[in-house]
Design a protein around this motif. Sequence first.
Motif, short mmCIF file in Angstrom:
data_model
loop_
_atom_site.label_atom_id
_atom_site.label_comp_id
_atom_site.label_asym_id
_atom_site.label_seq_id
_atom_site.Cartn_x
_atom_site.Cartn_y
_atom_site.Cartn_z
N UNK A 30 8.27 8.48 -0.28
CA UNK A 30 7.62 7.26 -0.76
C UNK A 30 8.67 6.38 -1.42
N UNK A 31 8.71 5.12 -1.00
CA UNK A 31 9.66 4.15 -1.56
C UNK A 31 8.88 2.91 -1.94
N UNK A 32 8.97 2.50 -3.19
CA UNK A 32 8.19 1.35 -3.64
C UNK A 32 8.97 0.54 -4.66
N UNK A 70 6.12 2.91 2.39
CA UNK A 70 6.98 1.89 1.78
C UNK A 70 6.07 0.76 1.32
N UNK A 71 6.11 0.41 0.04
CA UNK A 71 5.31 -0.72 -0.43
C UNK A 71 6.03 -1.45 -1.55
N UNK A 72 5.49 -2.63 -1.85
CA UNK A 72 6.11 -3.49 -2.85
C UNK A 72 6.76 -4.70 -2.20
N UNK A 89 3.05 4.49 6.50
CA UNK A 89 2.17 3.55 5.80
C UNK A 89 2.98 2.35 5.33
N UNK A 90 2.74 1.20 5.97
CA UNK A 90 3.41 -0.05 5.60
C UNK A 90 2.41 -1.07 5.06
N UNK A 91 1.20 -0.61 4.73
CA UNK A 91 0.13 -1.53 4.34
C UNK A 91 0.46 -2.30 3.07
N UNK A 100 9.41 -2.83 12.68
CA UNK A 100 8.31 -2.68 11.73
C UNK A 100 6.98 -2.96 12.43
N UNK A 101 6.95 -3.96 13.30
CA UNK A 101 5.73 -4.25 14.06
C UNK A 101 5.35 -3.06 14.93
#
Length: 458
Positions: free
Chosen positions: A226-228, A256-258, A276-278, A310-311
């Motif tokens: 997890x990277x945020x 990955x989020x943020x 999870x790229x949401x 990413x797409x």
Amino acid sequence: MEKELERKLTGLPDKVTKLEGDDAILLWLKGKDAWNKWMEEHPGSSITFTDIDFSPEFIKARLASYNQLPELLEWSKSKQLISFEEYQFHGNVYFDNVKFYSDVSFEGAIFRDELIFFDSKFYSDVDFSRAVFCGSHTLFHNVEFLKDAKFVFSRFESLTDFLNVKFSTASFFSATFEGNSAFQEIEIKGKAVFTDAFFERKVDFRLRSFLGELLFNNATFEGACSISSSCDNKALLTSTRRLTFQGADFRRWLKIDGYFTCIPDMRATKTGHHVDLSGLRVMLRRGFVQEGWGVEKAIDPADSERLCRLKELAESNKDHKRALEFHAAESTARRWGDLSPLQSMLDIVYSLTSNYGQSIARPFSYLLLSIVLFAIFSIKQPECIHKDEGAFITALTVSIATVTPFISISKTEREAGIKKLYGDKTPEDYGLYSYAHAGGSFIFIFLTGLGLRNRFRI
């Protein structure tokens, strides 16, 4: 104090369970061999360095009564660094509020029990290369690395926490993390390298401030990752130059989020589970196509390829909304670079009218505007003989019928409306204007349908 140290060095009286303060400093000054010998004779003894400045001036003032201090200081000074190279620590080790003003080396050191650095600061380079952390917990809490920090080929065998740590530059090249790892609320001002690193269990990165580069090239993640970014406000976003995972292997889930001001590079990565790229929000860095034009283009030509990857990941995980957003950003990145000027102009029109198929309201609004404007145009013609209050409604009916020829009633209503407006004398070129109105409106109808399809896609 000198006698107490000699007693500890010989190991003759009672067993020692803790070495701290002046005794710890004096034993360290005697060098690696004396230190490791004492450790072998006193297994399990904890070491504590508290409120210490590792500088000759501080040590000289603190241990002025020790008659061998000048000789030990001269030996330490001759090495041009604060050396813990190949030192062995058999018990718990605590560095509490410790300051290192010169280069520090823990190269090849072995920590067999818990290691804690708390409220400490490294003003110069520090090297933990090939160090082994065997204890139940390795913790760096409120630690500042003001220059280069190296953990090259280091091995962390259990739980590892870097909490509220500030890095200038750091290298974890080929480091091995065998237990759960957490890098919580960390700041990176320069470059942090995890190239070829191996994470056997879960790893969690939470970046409080990210001004430089974070590289995970060819890293292997056996556990979840997890990277945020702690920054959840676009207005507070800091500048991120590079975040890359090229060649990385993710064998569990990845999240990955943020907010990031760079495009994460996931090209050539291998993913075996859900990605999870949401929550990921990126900003495409742009510059002017030419000074004075007011038209922008992507600064980095490779951003389009990064966004394409990413797409692809979003599509493979059925996240259609994020896939559309990445596609829009990808198209923007390709504009004025991969595309010709004409293609770029068409791309701009597509962006303005529908936000690359993401918007429903935008093309529908343009459709309504086109219908109203053509109705106004129709009743403003000199040939118009319908001057009653219902003239605009009649013109509006003609306008709608013109853009909906696929509805059976449209042909009849259009003919009747034109007869009411102009009788038997239709304005010159009215048919040509009708074609233009119908063609433009048909595009808006198509884009509205595209937006609906994308919005409710399963």
